[in-house]
Design an enzyme around this catalytic site. Structure first.
Site, PDB file in Angstrom:
ATOM      1  N   SER A 180       0.847  -1.197   0.000  1.00  0.00           N
ATOM      2  CA  SER A 180       0.000   0.000   0.000  1.00  0.00           C
ATOM      3  C   SER A 180       0.882   1.246   0.000  1.00  0.00           C
ATOM      4  CB  SER A 180      -0.963  -0.042   1.190  1.00  0.00           C
ATOM      5  OG  SER A 180      -2.008   0.894   1.032  1.00  0.00           O
TER       6      SER A 180
ATOM      7  N   LYS B 247       4.443   2.111  -2.109  1.00  0.00           N
ATOM      8  CA  LYS B 247       4.946   3.312  -2.781  1.00  0.00           C
ATOM      9  C   LYS B 247       6.367   3.596  -2.308  1.00  0.00           C
ATOM     10  CE  LYS B 247       0.388   5.519  -2.050  1.00  0.00           C
ATOM     11  NZ  LYS B 247      -0.412   5.012  -3.140  1.00  0.00           N
TER      12      LYS B 247
ATOM     13  N   GLN C  50      -7.501   5.943  -7.615  1.00  0.00           N
ATOM     14  CA  GLN C  50      -7.271   7.143  -6.822  1.00  0.00           C
ATOM     15  C   GLN C  50      -6.669   8.234  -7.710  1.00  0.00           C
ATOM     16  OE1 GLN C  50      -4.388   6.897  -3.580  1.00  0.00           O
ATOM     17  NE2 GLN C  50      -5.345   8.632  -2.527  1.00  0.00           N
TER      18      GLN C  50
ATOM     19  N   TRP D  92      -9.272   1.281  -6.776  1.00  0.00           N
ATOM     20  CA  TRP D  92      -8.513   2.390  -6.200  1.00  0.00           C
ATOM     21  C   TRP D  92      -7.011   2.247  -6.415  1.00  0.00           C
ATOM     22  CZ3 TRP D  92     -10.279   6.909  -4.662  1.00  0.00           C
ATOM     23  CH2 TRP D  92      -9.550   7.712  -3.767  1.00  0.00           C
TER      24      TRP D  92
ATOM     25  N   HIS E  56      -6.969  -6.416   0.459  1.00  0.00           N
ATOM     26  CA  HIS E  56      -5.811  -5.527   0.352  1.00  0.00           C
ATOM     27  C   HIS E  56      -4.696  -5.964   1.300  1.00  0.00           C
ATOM     28  CE1 HIS E  56      -3.519  -2.051  -0.574  1.00  0.00           C
ATOM     29  NE2 HIS E  56      -3.837  -1.326   0.485  1.00  0.00           N
TER      30      HIS E  56
END
Length: 523
Positions: free
Chosen positions: A219, A223, A261, A313, A350
């Site tokens: 998540s 990144k 997103q 998303w 997720h």
């Protein structure tokens, strides 16, 4: 007698050194291109993905050794437009490494900060390679340890805290470089991992090997893992998980991907991205860079991108485009087996631990951190979120020589051809060419269809696959059959081509993609 004992010790140490090979492609320094000259040039808006092989001055690189300074240009643009600046190693970095803990103490310009990380060793005697896990969730730590690597549990929030305004950022990084620093916290987190590696290098390697480090996270920490691997060339293996917008997905794609997103949301949710990126959230076409080039900053080191197509998303479609575009850089550098991408998963939870990823994850650790076995070199793109690189690029991948770096020419070169050479089709007919990215066990093919001297209203391309190959997914065409001779027919919007006009479609297949000879028939 003493001399003989000394020689025996040296010989034994030499054998130990040979038995622990350096991971493939890992660099001995954080930034190999630090001495490369960088020019700014003129930024021109481009809705398509920028050509990673074209320098800022407009010339194209011709050799693999050119990539060192081309990467330096991309790094500069990534800092300037997307993430903010990553400062070089501080004037003082000290710390300790034990079997349970790492401490890091940094000082710069009269300011000091400290942070620590936990260590969880696998069975065995070591010294061990290690995977830095950002944030502590989503990573399959049991699989990492079972593959023979230690887990370094790193709390990135100690280095760049979330929940702070952009003009008052907090954490060890901002203690050194100022609370109003324009650097986003993703790059602050990456800076923290680099300082951990500095301490590993100083420790002598009795517990953990500094030359065999990986990084992962899920998540928002995915990144961070993605950015961390891009900005430190000592990291041998980068494994971002479900990174979403601001991670692997192309910036140019997420705003148009249903349910993904938006860039403005990722920029505003937390100060993850650099302050300068705020000017581009509504117009990513104005960026001179995109994430396929950030993937290129990792090349030719190990990369395994894990995605979840079940949560819109997370922008898995745009992430697959980035992976396919980045894979072209790996291919040009002769390292196609060093990149893997997997979004074909059944569980949509997720940051869940997934059985589908365990084997390629452990193979990646074995290959890139332990120097044994083969890389998974696999692309498993879910049909739910299959991006089409052909829609996003106007450039073709060059064949780079293995020679020395070539200087840019004194005058701007002629623009490179958009597509591979195509034999002129007969009047009213069409021609097709194909390029492939081959992986262990499969390949992705991009087929370009070109009309002849007269317009066509539709086309079918026949491709005879080698024995054992089977089509698993297709985009921008309908496939008749999956093995043997497969017929690919245009879809509604790309069948009509003007005289000399062209379009592209693609397919993914198991097996080998060698020797493909597409035959085009017009209607």
């Amino acid at each position: 007698m003493i001399l003989k004992r000394v020689l025996l010790v040296v010989a034994v140490l030499g054998l130990i050194f040979v038995a622990v090979p350096r991971p493939a492609h890992a660099a001995p320094v954080e930034d190999e291109g630090a001495d490369c000259p960088i020019s700014q040039g003129t930024v021109t808006a481009n809705a398509k993905l920028p050509d990673p092989f074209t320098r800022i001055d407009g010339s194209r690189i011709t050799s693999r050794s050119d990539w060192r300074c081309r990467r330096a240009e991309i790094k500069d643009q990534a800092e300037r437009y997307v993430y903010g600046e990553k400062p070089a190693k501080p004037s003082s970095v000290t710390g300790t490494v034990s079997r349970t803990n790492i401490t890091v103490n940094v000082s710069e310009n009269g300011r000091s900060a400290s942070f620590s990380a936990g260590v969880d060793l696998p069975s065995g005697t070591g010294p061990f390679p290690a995977v830095v896990v950002l944030g502590g969730f989503g990573a399959d730590t049991a699989a990492i340890k079972a593959a023979g690597a230690a887990v370094i549990s790193y709390d990135p929030l100690a280095v760049g805290r979330e929940g702070t305004p952009r003009n008052n950022k907090q954490g060890a990084f901002y203690t050194l470089y100022g609370a109003s620093s324009s650097t986003g916290i993703l790059l602050a987190w990456a800076w923290g991992v680099s300082r951990i590696i500095d301490v590993l290098e100083q420790s002598g390697g009795s517990v953990l090997r500094a030359d065999a480090t990986g990084v992962t996270g899920c998540s928002r920490y995915g990144k961070g893992a993605f950015v961390t691997g891009a900005f430190d060339q000592r990291i041998a293996l980068t494994m971002p998980i479900e990174s979403g917008t601001g991670g692997a997905p192309i910036f140019r794609g997420v705003n148009g991907e249903s349910g993904a997103q938006p860039l403005s949301s990722a920029y505003g949710e937390q100060p993850w991205l650099g302050d300068a990126f705020g000017s581009y959230t509504g117009n990513p076409a104005a960026l001179p860079i995109d994430t396929h080039e950030v993937i290129g900053m990792i090349a030719p080191r190990g990369l395994f991108i894990m995605d979840n197509p079940h949560i819109d998303w997370l922008a898995a479609r745009s992430s697959s485009v980035a992976a396919l575009g980045g894979a072209e850089i790996y291919r040009a550098l002769g390292a196609s087996d060093a990149i893997s991408y997997w979004s074909d998963v059944s569980d949509g939870t997720h940051c869940a631990t997934r059985s589908e990823w365990r084997a390629p994850l452990q193979q990646s650790i074995q290959r890139f951190l332990r120097g044994t076995g083969s890389a998974p070199a696999v692309f498993r793109i879910s049909s739910q979120a299959a991006g089409n690189l052909a829609e996003w690029r106007t450039w073709q991948t060059p064949t780079l020589t293995a020679g020395t770096a070539s200087p840019p020419p004194a005058t701007p070169p002629v623009s490179p051809s958009v597509s591979p050479p195509v034999s002129p089709p007969a009047p009213g007919g069409c021609a097709a060419t194909v390029s492939t990215n081959q992986w262990n066990g499969g390949f992705v093919a991009t087929v370009r269809v070109t009309a002849g001297t007269a317009a066509v209203s539709g086309w079918t391309v026949s491709v005879t696959l080698p024995s054992g190959a089977a089509v698993t997914s297709t985009w921008n065409a309908s496939a008749a059959g999956s093995s043997g001779t497969v017929g690919f027919t245009n879809v509604a919007w790309n069948g009509a081509l003007s005289a000399g006009g062209a379009t592209e479609f693609g397919f993914q297949s198991t097996g080998s993609g060698s020797g493909l000879a597409p035959v085009c028939a017009a209607r």
